[in-house]
Write an enzyme that holds these catalytic residues in place. Structure first.
Site, PDB file in Angstrom:
ATOM      1  N   HIS A  49       0.833  -1.218   0.000  1.00  0.00           N
ATOM      2  CA  HIS A  49       0.000   0.000   0.000  1.00  0.00           C
ATOM      3  C   HIS A  49       0.869   1.270   0.000  1.00  0.00           C
ATOM      4  O   HIS A  49       2.030   1.209  -0.361  1.00  0.00           O
ATOM      5  CB  HIS A  49      -1.000  -0.051   1.152  1.00  0.00           C
ATOM      6  CG  HIS A  49      -1.710  -1.371   1.199  1.00  0.00           C
ATOM      7  ND1 HIS A  49      -2.769  -1.692   0.399  1.00  0.00           N
ATOM      8  CD2 HIS A  49      -1.444  -2.514   1.918  1.00  0.00           C
ATOM      9  CE1 HIS A  49      -3.149  -2.945   0.632  1.00  0.00           C
ATOM     10  NE2 HIS A  49      -2.359  -3.459   1.541  1.00  0.00           N
ATOM     11  N   GLU A  96       1.783 -11.513   6.155  1.00  0.00           N
ATOM     12  CA  GLU A  96       0.671 -10.775   6.786  1.00  0.00           C
ATOM     13  C   GLU A  96       0.950 -10.751   8.283  1.00  0.00           C
ATOM     14  O   GLU A  96       0.789 -11.747   8.980  1.00  0.00           O
ATOM     15  CB  GLU A  96      -0.665 -11.459   6.503  1.00  0.00           C
ATOM     16  CG  GLU A  96      -1.107 -11.385   5.052  1.00  0.00           C
ATOM     17  CD  GLU A  96      -1.797 -10.058   4.693  1.00  0.00           C
ATOM     18  OE1 GLU A  96      -1.821  -9.131   5.535  1.00  0.00           O
ATOM     19  OE2 GLU A  96      -2.308  -9.971   3.560  1.00  0.00           O
ATOM     20  N   HIS A 106       2.732  -7.041   4.477  1.00  0.00           N
ATOM     21  CA  HIS A 106       1.364  -6.566   4.696  1.00  0.00           C
ATOM     22  C   HIS A 106       0.938  -6.774   6.145  1.00  0.00           C
ATOM     23  O   HIS A 106       1.597  -7.486   6.904  1.00  0.00           O
ATOM     24  CB  HIS A 106       0.394  -7.292   3.767  1.00  0.00           C
ATOM     25  CG  HIS A 106       0.509  -6.831   2.346  1.00  0.00           C
ATOM     26  ND1 HIS A 106      -0.383  -5.966   1.778  1.00  0.00           N
ATOM     27  CD2 HIS A 106       1.451  -7.099   1.401  1.00  0.00           C
ATOM     28  CE1 HIS A 106       0.002  -5.715   0.527  1.00  0.00           C
ATOM     29  NE2 HIS A 106       1.110  -6.392   0.269  1.00  0.00           N
ATOM     30  N   GLU A 138      -2.349   0.490   7.690  1.00  0.00           N
ATOM     31  CA  GLU A 138      -1.457  -0.575   7.235  1.00  0.00           C
ATOM     32  C   GLU A 138      -0.234  -0.037   6.502  1.00  0.00           C
ATOM     33  O   GLU A 138       0.881  -0.515   6.703  1.00  0.00           O
ATOM     34  CB  GLU A 138      -2.229  -1.540   6.311  1.00  0.00           C
ATOM     35  CG  GLU A 138      -1.372  -2.704   5.830  1.00  0.00           C
ATOM     36  CD  GLU A 138      -2.115  -3.613   4.862  1.00  0.00           C
ATOM     37  OE1 GLU A 138      -3.320  -3.388   4.626  1.00  0.00           O
ATOM     38  OE2 GLU A 138      -1.472  -4.543   4.334  1.00  0.00           O
TER      39      GLU A 138
HETATM   40 ZN    ZN Z   1      -2.261  -5.275   2.550  1.00  0.00          ZN
END
Ligand code: ZN
Length: 254
Positions: free
Chosen positions: A10, A141, A79, A24
């Site tokens: 992002h 993640e 992420h 995030e």
């Molecule tokens: Zn993400």
């Protein structure tokens, strides 16, 4: 030279997941920058590029194209999860074999060793950056931003440091990166503890006094450090400053 492409998920107009006062895009950048800095400071034979180094909007196509054009040996996408869950998981492209799965396993194991997250396992998914990269690619993640247990951890700089170290250790294991020769780094340390909460407590005190503090886990101890230098005089100066602020600073060579 091993070429590692690090992709903080992002950025810019795309904040990614949001929750508990966190975005995030900011967490992924913090983790990615630490991974880069640790690798460059402590290991030889490694070259790093990143998909972004600030809060920029970068499309998925631009990210994978940058890595493909550079001819990266490994693509690491960082992420933070959301949507009802807790803990850590990582992904590779469905059906991909070794070495990608070996790299995934190395990174997974090293992160779970250092980071106090629930282990959600090693997974596969048809994600854009895993599919469109020409080299082995792993997407991590790191906790759930909307989870009341995970979010406070993601706000802690020592927790971020350990997430980054876990990634680094997995990369080092995967590519056999050599440590910079011993004695090149003088680290200023203000404490070492068997119990992590004691280390975190001291770290918070040092942070409150303006020191750039991080906690690393090594040889069975949580070590609270405030700087690392190639030059001994610089380390001595910082140690004096720490002593003046009431800390028991020592210089160690690693
Ligand atoms: Zn993400």
């Amino acid at each position: 030279m091993v070429k590692i492409f690090i992709d903080p998920g992002h950025g810019g107009a795309d904040p990614g997941a949001i929750g508990n006062g966190l975005q995030e895009k900011n967490v992924t950048l913090q983790i990615a920058v630490r991974i880069r800095d640790i690798l460059l400071a402590e290991y030889d034979n490694v070259s790093i590029r990143m998909s972004r180094i600030g809060d920029q909007t970068v499309s998925l196509t631009e990210r994978t194209a940058a890595a493909n054009t550079w001819g990266a040996d490994f693509y690491l996408s960082i992420h933070v999860n959301s949507g009802g869950g807790t803990g850590y998981e990582d992904y590779v492209y469905p059906g991909v074999g070794s070495p990608t799965t070996t790299y995934q396993k190395n990174i997974h194991e090293e992160i779970i060793k250092l980071v106090d997250f629930l282990d959600r396992g090693m997974k596969q998914a048809n994600f854009f950056v895993l599919r469109e990269t020409n080299m082995p690619a792993v997407l991590t993640e790191n906790g759930f931003i909307d989870n009341a247990n995970d979010a406070p951890k993601l706000k802690s700089s020592s927790f971020i440091e350990n997430i980054a170290r876990g990634h680094v250790n997995g990369i080092v294991r995967s590519f056999g990166l050599p440590k910079k020769s011993a004695g090149t780094l003088y680290k200023v340390q203000i404490g070492a503890f068997r119990v992590k909460t004691n280390a975190d407590h001291l770290a918070a005190k040092a942070k409150a006094k303006g020191f750039n503090v991080y906690v690393i886990y090594k040889d069975g101890l949580y070590k609270v450090q405030i700087g690392a230098f190639a030059n001994l005089e610089n380390a001595k100066q910082l140690a004096e400053k720490a002593k003046a602020a009431g800390f028991e600073a020592i210089i160690i060579q690693e």
